[in-house]
Scaffold this active site. Structure first.
Site, PDB file in Angstrom:
ATOM      1  N   LYS A  68      21.173  49.693  21.378  1.00 38.05           N
ATOM      2  CA  LYS A  68      21.841  50.336  20.241  1.00 38.05           C
ATOM      3  C   LYS A  68      21.648  49.459  19.006  1.00 38.05           C
ATOM      4  O   LYS A  68      21.659  48.227  19.107  1.00 38.05           O
ATOM      5  CB  LYS A  68      23.323  50.481  20.617  1.00 38.05           C
ATOM      6  CG  LYS A  68      24.194  51.257  19.663  1.00 38.05           C
ATOM      7  CD  LYS A  68      25.602  51.426  20.290  1.00 38.05           C
ATOM      8  CE  LYS A  68      26.565  52.141  19.367  1.00 38.05           C
ATOM      9  NZ  LYS A  68      27.890  52.377  19.983  1.00 38.05           N
ATOM     10  N   SER A 143      29.506  56.994  20.055  1.00 34.24           N
ATOM     11  CA  SER A 143      28.550  56.670  19.019  1.00 34.24           C
ATOM     12  C   SER A 143      27.206  56.152  19.534  1.00 34.24           C
ATOM     13  O   SER A 143      26.251  56.057  18.769  1.00 34.24           O
ATOM     14  CB  SER A 143      29.154  55.598  18.104  1.00 34.24           C
ATOM     15  OG  SER A 143      29.381  54.407  18.832  1.00 34.24           O
ATOM     16  N   SER A 167      32.514  55.401  23.428  1.00 37.40           N
ATOM     17  CA  SER A 167      31.155  55.589  22.904  1.00 37.40           C
ATOM     18  C   SER A 167      30.002  55.409  23.874  1.00 37.40           C
ATOM     19  O   SER A 167      28.854  55.697  23.536  1.00 37.40           O
ATOM     20  CB  SER A 167      30.925  54.659  21.717  1.00 37.40           C
ATOM     21  OG  SER A 167      31.464  55.240  20.567  1.00 37.40           O
TER      22      SER A 167
HETATM   23  N1  GLN Z   1      34.771  58.439  19.005  1.00 36.75           N
HETATM   24  C1  GLN Z   1      35.478  57.209  18.795  1.00 36.75           C
HETATM   25  C2  GLN Z   1      35.558  56.913  17.311  1.00 36.75           C
HETATM   26  O1  GLN Z   1      35.153  57.753  16.564  1.00 36.75           O
HETATM   27  C3  GLN Z   1      34.819  56.120  19.592  1.00 36.75           C
HETATM   28  C4  GLN Z   1      33.850  55.247  18.897  1.00 36.75           C
HETATM   29  C5  GLN Z   1      33.356  54.100  19.749  1.00 36.75           C
HETATM   30  O2  GLN Z   1      33.712  53.960  20.917  1.00 36.75           O
HETATM   31  N2  GLN Z   1      32.539  53.240  19.140  1.00 36.75           N
HETATM   32  O3  GLN Z   1      36.040  55.909  16.877  1.00 36.75           O
END
Ligand code: GLN
Length: 480
Positions: A68, A143, A167
């Site tokens: 990532k 994400s 994420s």
């Molecule tokens: N969907 C969550 C957010 O918008 C999780 C993001 C993550 O785990 N980096 O913050």
């Protein structure tokens, strides 16, 4: 079938026997990354000069992978999918990247995320949205969406992600692959862009539980650069992965499963079927309740804590020490212009929320109450873990949404089914998502979460269930 599509153990054996070379695997992986880039947009950077590596006794040696783009990679563009870092080339590697280098793993690209890892759609990165390989009219979730799409499509056998709310474990569900975040601190956070430090976890995507176990085994370890990392030298995630699981005990959360029954019958029956597999394996599964007020409060609590921490962590993105600096007549103007132009509206919104929550007059009511709610949830789950080896829940409430699908963010379905994975981050619990079947030709999944430091047990249970389920990942379905 190409060797790239096999399990890590099989690829390793083929490399050792000289049936395939590291160079061939790297070239094939790069070719696939390019071939599918238009269709999926999973990469920010494809490392065309990636080199083969010597084969050692390490199962990861010579095998390509992707990371990532919020993992710092020395000398390699690292953008976190944000305009503010669109030119940033770190001078150091994240500890996890160093460890994989030491394992002779071959990094072939950096993958797209939601800007600065804040989001659940992988549509907000500065290089555009990531598409779901199962159906490109749908999103892959986020994400860590680029990594999930790259593994689901078979571009790489595994890829690294980060998980602050869900994420890794949510995009794994939408991509029909395995996604895991281990116990907080098992893997050093050094060199991962901080989003919300008390919730940030590193982890990975793979085609199988065992492949994921090999990857996490190589990423973990205590690190002087991360005071929250701990000595896990007595933990081997692969060793006991095939152990008999009869006699193990799991619970499912009644309120979450009831909501699934009300809202999605097909998903519900798939989940009930998985519970039957548990029984066939000799795992005892019971229903347990968690106060619905706590469960519905989990996501707002997550937003309060993560926005507050993110506002503080990202205050270093001024364009002055590094990043995409904008012009201005004085340092303040430089910072204002850099941050106004560098962040998208969604990010600015989170920083406004975070600043509001952290204001002196709001701290007691908003920030500290969120911390209290987090503690109540973790205490309740930890109390249940005294009687159980872990819990099992549906990983989402539905298949991956279409782009621009309307979502009611205040609905019970959204709060209870789509966001309960944050509980795993609240407690730093090891948590793994594995595919459980399909609805309308799209994958669905279950999630298993256990007590801290019991990562090996969670891998063991997930591996046994995976065998029972017998799900074939998308990348193994077509002739390559
Ligand atoms: N969907 C969550 C957010 O918008 C999780 C993001 C993550 O785990 N980096 O913050």
């Amino acid at each position: 079938m190409s060797y790239l599509d096999k399990s890590l153990e099989e690829i390793h054996a083929a490399l050792k026997d000289g049936k395939v070379t590291s160079k061939e695997l790297v070239e094939e992986s790069l070719k696939r990354a390019h071939d599918y880039q238009d269709e999926l947009n999973s990469f920010v950077t494809i490392l065309d000069d990636a080199k083969e590596k010597d084969i050692t006794d390490n199962v990861l040696s010579g095998i390509p992978y992707a990371a990532k783009d919020n993992y710092s990679t020395k000398g390699i563009l690292t953008t976190a999918s944000s305009n503010i870092l669109s030119n940033y080339v770190p001078v150091f590697d994240a500890t996890a990247i160093t460890k994989l280098k030491e394992a002779n793993a071959c990094l072939i690209g950096k993958t797209v995320l939601d800007e600065l890892a804040m989001g659940g759609t992988s549509t907000t990165g500065h290089t555009g949205p990531v598409k779901n390989p199962w159906d490109t009219s749908r999103l892959i979730g986020g994400s860590s969406g680029g990594s999930a799409a790259a593994v689901a499509k078979g571009i790489v056998p595994y890829a690294l992600g980060s998980d602050t709310g869900d994420s890794i474990r949510k995009p794994a569900c939408y991509g029909g692959i395995v996604g895991v975040k281990p116990t907080y601190g098992l893997i050093s956070r050094w060199g991962l862009f901080a989003f919300a430090s008390s919730l940030d976890h590193l982890g990975c995507f793979a085609k199988s539980v065992k492949d994921a176990a090999y990857v996490i085994n190589n990423m973990k370890g205590i690190d002087d650069n991360d005071m929250t990392s701990w000595d896990s030298s007595n933990i081997d995630l692969v060793k006991d992965i095939d152990k008999d699981v009869s006699g193990k005990k799991l619970f499912y959360i009644k309120e979450i499963v009831d909501e699934l029954k009300n809202s999605n019958q097909k998903y519900y029956y798939n989940f009930i079927n998985i519970l039957n597999y548990c029984k066939e394996l000799g795992i005892e599964v019971k229903e347990e309740s968690i106060d619905i007020k706590l469960l519905k409060g989990a996501y707002p609590t997550y937003m309060a804590i993560s926005c507050a921490e993110a506002t503080s962590n990202n205050s270093n993105l001024t364009g002055i020490p590094f990043g995409n600096k904008k012009d201005g007549d004085n340092p303040y103007e430089v910072m204002i212009n850099t941050r106004t132009e560098g962040f998208s509206e969604l990010i600015r919104r989170r920083f406004v929320i975070g600043s509001f929550i952290l204001q002196k007059e709001n701290q007691e009511k908003l920030f500290k109450n969120a911390q209290r709610l987090r503690r109540l949830i973790v205490e309740r789950v930890t109390e249940l873990f005294k009687k159980y080896d872990g819990y099992i829940v549906p990983a989402s409430g539905d298949i991956a949404p279409h782009f621009n699908e309307e979502i009611d963010r205040l609905s019970e379905k959204y709060l209870l089914l789509e966001n309960h994975l944050v509980i795993g981050d609240f407690g730093g619990f090891p948590s793994i998502t594995i595919p459980s079947g399909e609805i309308d030709n799209m994958p669905i999944a279950i999630n298993i979460t256990g007590p801290i430091m019991e990562d090996a047990k969670i891998f063991n249970i997930a591996k046994k269930l995976e065998e029972k389920i017998g799900f074939t990942p998308l990348s193994l379905r077509k002739e390559k």
